[in-house]
Design a protein around this motif. Structure first.
Motif, PDB file in Angstrom:
ATOM      1  N   MET A 162     -57.678  12.935 -49.601  1.00 40.28           N
ATOM      2  CA  MET A 162     -57.533  12.267 -50.976  1.00 40.28           C
ATOM      3  C   MET A 162     -56.005  12.284 -51.177  1.00 40.28           C
ATOM      4  SD  MET A 162     -59.459  13.334 -54.261  1.00 40.28           S
ATOM      5  CE  MET A 162     -58.274  14.392 -55.131  1.00 40.28           C
ATOM      6  N   LEU A 163     -55.343  13.618 -51.072  1.00 40.81           N
ATOM      7  CA  LEU A 163     -54.086  13.931 -51.265  1.00 40.81           C
ATOM      8  C   LEU A 163     -53.179  12.915 -50.458  1.00 40.81           C
ATOM      9  CD1 LEU A 163     -53.760  17.406 -52.128  1.00 40.81           C
ATOM     10  CD2 LEU A 163     -53.795  15.690 -53.818  1.00 40.81           C
ATOM     11  N   VAL A 164     -53.381  12.743 -49.195  1.00 45.91           N
ATOM     12  CA  VAL A 164     -52.741  11.979 -48.484  1.00 45.91           C
ATOM     13  C   VAL A 164     -52.629  10.491 -48.766  1.00 45.91           C
ATOM     14  CG1 VAL A 164     -52.371  10.880 -45.864  1.00 45.91           C
ATOM     15  CG2 VAL A 164     -52.656  13.750 -46.614  1.00 45.91           C
ATOM     16  N   ARG A 165     -53.905   9.910 -49.113  1.00 49.01           N
ATOM     17  CA  ARG A 165     -54.136   8.518 -49.549  1.00 49.01           C
ATOM     18  C   ARG A 165     -53.213   8.318 -50.782  1.00 49.01           C
ATOM     19  NH1 ARG A 165     -58.316   5.782 -47.429  1.00 49.01           N
ATOM     20  NH2 ARG A 165     -58.268   4.084 -49.083  1.00 49.01           N
ATOM     21  N   GLU A 166     -53.499   9.430 -51.670  1.00 47.63           N
ATOM     22  CA  GLU A 166     -52.688   9.279 -52.840  1.00 47.63           C
ATOM     23  C   GLU A 166     -51.154   8.936 -52.873  1.00 47.63           C
ATOM     24  OE1 GLU A 166     -54.700  11.412 -56.068  1.00 47.63           O
ATOM     25  OE2 GLU A 166     -52.625  12.474 -56.369  1.00 47.63           O
ATOM     26  N   ARG A 167     -50.758   9.886 -51.933  1.00 48.92           N
ATOM     27  CA  ARG A 167     -49.024   9.995 -51.668  1.00 48.92           C
ATOM     28  C   ARG A 167     -48.662   9.244 -50.605  1.00 48.92           C
ATOM     29  NH1 ARG A 167     -48.871  16.227 -52.130  1.00 48.92           N
ATOM     30  NH2 ARG A 167     -50.079  16.604 -53.880  1.00 48.92           N
ATOM     31  N   ARG A 168     -49.487   8.282 -50.174  1.00 46.03           N
ATOM     32  CA  ARG A 168     -49.068   7.311 -49.115  1.00 46.03           C
ATOM     33  C   ARG A 168     -47.487   6.894 -49.184  1.00 46.03           C
ATOM     34  NH1 ARG A 168     -52.498   5.026 -45.631  1.00 46.03           N
ATOM     35  NH2 ARG A 168     -51.636   3.239 -44.580  1.00 46.03           N
ATOM     36  N   ARG A 169     -47.352   6.435 -50.500  1.00 48.26           N
ATOM     37  CA  ARG A 169     -45.856   5.688 -50.747  1.00 48.26           C
ATOM     38  C   ARG A 169     -45.031   6.826 -50.515  1.00 48.26           C
ATOM     39  NH1 ARG A 169     -43.925   1.386 -53.482  1.00 48.26           N
ATOM     40  NH2 ARG A 169     -41.991   1.757 -54.627  1.00 48.26           N
ATOM     41  N   GLU A 170     -45.249   8.141 -51.196  1.00 51.54           N
ATOM     42  CA  GLU A 170     -44.179   9.267 -51.148  1.00 51.54           C
ATOM     43  C   GLU A 170     -44.060   9.538 -49.604  1.00 51.54           C
ATOM     44  OE1 GLU A 170     -45.070  12.235 -54.004  1.00 51.54           O
ATOM     45  OE2 GLU A 170     -44.489  13.633 -52.449  1.00 51.54           O
TER      46      GLU A 170
END
Ligand SMILES: Nc1ncnc2c1ncn2[C@@H]1O[C@H](COP(=O)(O)OP(=O)(O)OP(=O)(O)O)[C@@H](O)[C@H]1O
Ligand SMILES: [Mg+2]
Lengths: 482, 235
Positions: A339-347
């Motif tokens: 979930m975190l990786v998806r959320e911080r994709r842009r970062e």
């Protein structure tokens, strides 16, 4: 700012979510640790049990056991024969006596009932004592007494007194002379106070009393009482774990033989074999050496099989639960990190665009997962230390009730009368239930540390999958606004 | 020295394909300050992302100091982005929960610069882009758009890249601060031999560059004095 500092910072980026994740992890980790602790406690107990009882053989006179049956008593010579059998590491004789309260005996004699020695009585010898039994006769005791009373003294008035209620009857107390500090099944005595008797192969005036028997008679270590016309001193108190087992006392073997005036006789012999593998061979050899018309050789472990197997099932259940809880913790980490990786994709795209190697980004996410797991472990260990005792006893009490039912049936089929069966029933079966209740789940630091290491291992595996996913994010992602 | 050879980038949108970069070729000597102008949607950002190895061209190649990006494996491209390129994104793309200083330090951390040295340099760079010293430690999401833009410029300069690609670096700045940034960039190209390519709508900035390009429907043309006069005539 290092990778680690960034990971810690990221773990606390959304505090509400972090708290929720830590709480869920703590439950899973706490459960895993509690199960591990329970598993370790039971494993230890099973090993102890196999080591102590697994190598013990019990020799009874052929056709007799305790105060039941018939046949010829065992002798010291047979003990010597048994000791000479290969692989036998020790032979300990016991001599059982039935003690009757002196005042009760007098009362019964006055009321016309004979103070006979109890049922069967092939190896038992009735002696008076100043002690009072800690167990009330109850329905079982009176029934046993009545049936044997009828056969023993038919002239005492079956004509008119059948309808007449029998006067209050007190149970006999079993005194066992032992050649080592163990009960009549070969299990070490659990002394709760005082010391042992020292040299068990010499006559002494010391005695070990069951806790309830001592309480009933107001005795403690150092108190005195009488058996026959001799005065004995209480040197220690033991807890056999059962009401029956605690209504008993132990003296040294020569003392018991002297009290019974049968210096050469033994009620049972406890034979210890040098290793588990040799038990079956030694049992056959022992039976041959003693003669099957003279002695019955039984394996103590047989009586404990139910207990061991129920403990084994607790062990298996707790291990499965440990693995399942561990897997759950890993899964929680996996899902959270995905979930975190998806959320911080842009970062992640930004980090790559400014030249961060894949391994640095992967490491950052694994470390972030470990920060969450570390917090979950701290809370989880606290939960486990509070819960493990409860969980272990819940597991064990549910399984001990099934084992008690099983052993109860076995006892019933064997037809052992409750009141008149010393040692034998109280020993193995009492020992089994004692062993079940004495499995205390104590959270040892080593076990907790091993459990937490396993949790971290699983967390790393769980975090590695999403960390590897970050490698697939392309830096161009950053040019497309969300 | 950067050589761009027949670069093409196409996107599929539905059953239509669009070509924001359509057969673009040009060369820039080391130390050149160049600008690209063009309408919105003409493909300027797309071209810049190809030069910065953030995206891969559909065809064509970019050769930097004799090394072809098309033939580089991903690991090498990462190194290229870290060491050789400073990229100022149109949307800044800073890490929102880190401070200004921490953002500027990131590329240096990836390049293995020691912690004390990178903190020192990050503060110097933030001073060069005229960010208030008391805002150096402030988190990005508490800075204004213009302040974030300057942090983004400072981050692009962190590893002293040979090529700076800046997408609208003065778009959010007032005239005076914009002037200062233009001054900073020309100093870098003049004194540090840094090649700089800026995308801009800012005429003042474009006029100060050594070479000016115009991107129209994916095609790149260089503005000379003559083409500029024609453009001025036709509007
Ligand atoms: N990933 C993509 N998929 C489809 N179309 C895209 C993609 N990226 C860009 N485009 C299209 O390519 C064209 C060029 O976009 P680009 O961002 O390069 O324009 P630009 O010149 O930078 O515009 P602006 O001045 O507004 O920033 C636009 O029409 C855009 O819609
Ligand atoms: Mg653009």
């Amino acid at each position: 700012m290092s990778v680690l500092a960034r990971s810690v910072g990221n773990a606390f980026r959304n505090k509400v979510r972090t708290a929720a994740v830590v709480a869920v992890l703590a439950v899973a980790i706490g459960l895993a640790l509690a199960m591990l602790v329970a598993n370790q406690a039971v494993t230890g107990k099973v090993a102890e049990l196999n080591a102590s009882v697994g190598t013990v053989l019990t020799v009874n006179p052929a056709g007799g056991q305790g105060f039941e049956g018939g046949g010829e008593p065992l002798t010291s010579a047979q003990a010597a024969t048994a000791a000479a059998v290969p692989n036998v590491s020790s032979v300990v004789g016991t001599k059982a006596l039935r003690l009757r309260n002196a005042a009760d005996m007098a009362a019964e004699a006055a009321s016309g009932r004979t103070g006979q020695g109890g049922p069967g009585g092939q190896s038992a010898t009735s002696v008076t004592t100043s002690l009072t039994a800690a167990v009330d006769a109850g329905t079982l005791g009176n029934r046993n007494q009545a049936s044997t009373g009828a056969s023993g003294s038919s002239t005492a008035g079956t004509t008119g007194s059948t309808a007449q209620a029998a006067p209050a009857f007190s149970l006999p107390i079993t005194a066992t002379g032992i050649g080592a500090e163990m009960d009549s099944t070969g299990k070490a005595l659990q002394l709760t106070q005082g010391t042992g008797l020292g040299n068990y192969t010499a006559a002494s005036t010391g005695a070990l009393l069951g806790t309830t028997l001592a309480t009933k008679n107001g005795l403690s270590v150092g108190s005195t009482f009488t058996i026959g016309d001799k005065t004995f001193t209480v040197q220690g108190l033991f807890d056999a774990g059962t009401a029956f087992g605690n209504n008993a006392l132990y003296v040294t073997l020569p003392t018991a033989q002297t009290l019974a005036a049968l210096p050469d006789e033994l009620s049972t012999m406890i034979v210890t074999v040098n290793s588990m593998e040799n038990v079956d061979a030694a049992k056959t050899a022992l039976q041959t050496a003693l003669g099957s018309d003279k002695a019955d050789v039984t394996q103590g472990q047989r009586n404990l099989e139910t207990a061991v197997s129920s403990l084994d099932s607790v062990k298996n259940i707790s291990f499965i639960a440990f693995v399942a809880a561990l897997g759950t913790a890993g899964l929680i980490i996996l899902l959270i990190m995905v979930m975190l990786v998806r959320e911080r994709r842009r970062e992640i795209g930004v980090l790559k665009a400014i030249g961060a190697p894949n391994r640095t980004i992967g490491l950052q996410f694994v470390l972030e997962a470990l920060v969450l797991v570390a917090m979950g472990s701290v809370v989880g260990a606290a939960v486990a230390s509070l819960a493990s005792g409860g969980i272990a006893s819940a597991l064990i009490s549910s399984s001990s009730s099934t084992s008690a039912a099983a052993t109860g049936q076995r006892g019933g089929a064997g037809g052992f009368p409750g009141g008149g069966f010393p040692g034998g029933a109280g020993g193995p079966l009492g020992g089994a239930s004692q062993l079940l209740t004495s499995v205390t789940a104590s959270a040892s630091p080593g076990v907790i540390a091993a459990g937490i290491a396993a949790v971290f291992g699983v967390a790393i595996i769980g975090a590695l999958v999403p960390a590897l996913l970050t490698a697939r994010i392309r830096p161009i992602e950053v040019l497309r606004g969300e | 020295m950067i050589e761009v050879k027949n670069l093409v980038r196409t996107f599929k949108s539905g059953d239509r394909t669009i070509k924001p970069v359509n057969d673009v070729s040009f060369e820039l000597e080391q130390g050149t300050l160049a600008s690209i102008v063009g309408k919105s949607g003409s493909g300027k950002s797309t071209l810049l992302s190809l030069l910065g190895a953030l995206d891969k061209p559909t065809s064509g190649d970019v050769v930097v100091n004799g090394v072809s990006l098309a033939s580089m494996p991903d690991g090498k491209l990462t190194n290229y982005r870290r060491r050789d390129i400073g990229f100022v994104f149109q949307q800044f793309n800073l890490i929102p929960n880190l401070s200004a200083v921490d953002n500027v330090m990131l590329p240096m951390e990836f390049a293995g610069v020691r912690k004390a040295a990178r903190a020192e340099r990050a503060r110097q760079l933030l001073e060069q882009v005229q960010l208030d010293p008391d805002k150096h430690g402030r988190r990005i999401n508490r800075l204004s758009g213009g302040e974030q833009q300057r942090v983004a410029i400072a981050r692009a300069l962190a590893n002293e890249p040979k090529l700076i690609l800046a997408d609208e670096p003065t778009g959010n700045l007032d005239e005076q601060t914009g002037e200062h940034i233009i001054e900073l960039l020309s100093t870098l190209s003049r004194d540090h031999n840094t090649t700089i390519l800026v995308v801009t709508h800012d005429r003042a900035l474009a006029n100060k560059t050594d070479r000016r390009f115009r991107l129209q429907q994916g095609r790149l043309t260089e503005e000379t004095a003559r083409t500029r006069a024609t453009a001025a005539l036709t509007g």
